[in-house]
Write a protein that holds these residues in place. Sequence first.
Motif, short mmCIF file in Angstrom:
data_model
loop_
_atom_site.label_atom_id
_atom_site.label_comp_id
_atom_site.label_asym_id
_atom_site.label_seq_id
_atom_site.Cartn_x
_atom_site.Cartn_y
_atom_site.Cartn_z
N PRO A 10 4.29 -13.91 28.64
CA PRO A 10 3.31 -13.05 27.98
C PRO A 10 2.76 -13.67 26.71
O PRO A 10 3.23 -14.74 26.27
CB PRO A 10 4.11 -11.77 27.67
N SER A 13 4.72 -15.52 23.42
CA SER A 13 6.14 -15.68 23.78
C SER A 13 6.68 -17.02 23.31
O SER A 13 7.87 -17.28 23.39
CB SER A 13 6.31 -15.56 25.30
N ASP A 145 10.12 -15.48 27.84
CA ASP A 145 9.87 -14.11 27.36
C ASP A 145 10.40 -13.95 25.95
O ASP A 145 11.16 -14.80 25.45
CB ASP A 145 10.57 -13.11 28.30
N SER A 147 10.96 -10.38 22.91
CA SER A 147 10.72 -8.94 22.72
C SER A 147 9.35 -8.73 22.08
O SER A 147 8.83 -9.61 21.38
CB SER A 147 11.81 -8.36 21.81
N PRO A 148 8.76 -7.54 22.29
CA PRO A 148 7.44 -7.26 21.68
C PRO A 148 7.48 -7.43 20.16
O PRO A 148 6.51 -7.92 19.57
CB PRO A 148 7.19 -5.79 22.05
N GLU A 149 8.60 -7.08 19.54
CA GLU A 149 8.69 -7.18 18.07
C GLU A 149 8.64 -8.64 17.64
O GLU A 149 7.93 -9.02 16.71
CB GLU A 149 10.00 -6.55 17.56
N ARG A 151 7.40 -11.13 19.28
CA ARG A 151 6.10 -11.72 19.59
C ARG A 151 5.04 -11.29 18.56
O ARG A 151 4.24 -12.10 18.11
CB ARG A 151 5.68 -11.36 21.02
N ALA A 152 5.09 -10.02 18.18
CA ALA A 152 4.13 -9.54 17.17
C ALA A 152 4.39 -10.27 15.84
O ALA A 152 3.44 -10.65 15.14
CB ALA A 152 4.29 -8.04 17.00
N GLY A 165 -0.12 -6.46 22.70
CA GLY A 165 0.30 -5.39 23.62
C GLY A 165 -0.83 -5.03 24.58
O GLY A 165 -0.62 -4.91 25.79
N ASP A 168 -1.39 -7.92 27.04
CA ASP A 168 -0.35 -7.94 28.08
C ASP A 168 -0.62 -6.89 29.14
O ASP A 168 -0.43 -7.11 30.33
CB ASP A 168 1.02 -7.68 27.46
N LYS A 169 -1.08 -5.71 28.67
CA LYS A 169 -1.33 -4.60 29.61
C LYS A 169 -2.40 -5.02 30.61
O LYS A 169 -2.26 -4.88 31.81
CB LYS A 169 -1.75 -3.35 28.83
N SER A 191 13.91 -14.62 22.35
CA SER A 191 13.90 -13.85 21.09
C SER A 191 14.86 -14.41 20.05
O SER A 191 14.55 -14.47 18.87
CB SER A 191 14.24 -12.39 21.34
#
Length: 217
Positions: A10, A13, A145, A147-149, A151-152, A165, A168-169, A191
Amino acid sequence: MPTVIAIDGPAASGKSSVARMLAKRLGWLYVNSGAMYRAVTWLAVSRGVPPGDAGRVLGLLDSTRMEFGAENGESTIRMDGVDPVPHLTDPQVNAGVSAVASIPEVRRILVAAQREYATGRDIVMEGRDIGSVVFPDTPYKFYVDASPEVRAARRARQGLTDAIGERDKVDSSRRTSPLVIAEDAHVVESSNLTLDGVVGEIIGRLKLAGLTPPGQI
Ligand code: DC
């Protein structure tokens, strides 16, 4: 037959840094397929064409000379002779690239160019569908990969505006070649790993798979 290592994952990443470092250590060509979708998006944005307008985006491509090459071990792009790289992470490009990447005909053109890279040389290619669609037969597939946190936080550290986000959607739900984990891909959860750690894990798997004699990379 050239060997292809596919690195998918994603947004943010860390796959670009991983693929670049891996290619360097192997002495292979590093190919950034996301940059190709971004270059087409930049072309649209810079000509005032909405990235979601498939007909006009394809019209632009028809009248533009796109060249995909290689320099210093990395893929390069020219659009009518212009290098779009300085603009590829502009906010407008970040915001429009998923729409451009959802246009099937754009994907058909770019996937053909991506496959061309593997004629006659070994490559490390990163993207979203490299293991699942572009090179489904390669035995060397990785999905990086985080985690979203995490990556942000990575994007924020780069000082870039990027709604990862949202991207990715769209990337995961589009009809043509969505972001999926190829069945036979090895997932690396990055991560809590450093860049060296991720590359080390991938090299370990490659050695296990018999790709390179231990010690060579
Ligand atoms: O890897 P990146 O964030 O630079 O990719 C930019 C966009 O391009 C991403 O949101 C989806 C699209 N892309 C794609 O659809 N297929 C690829 N192989 C690579 C990127």
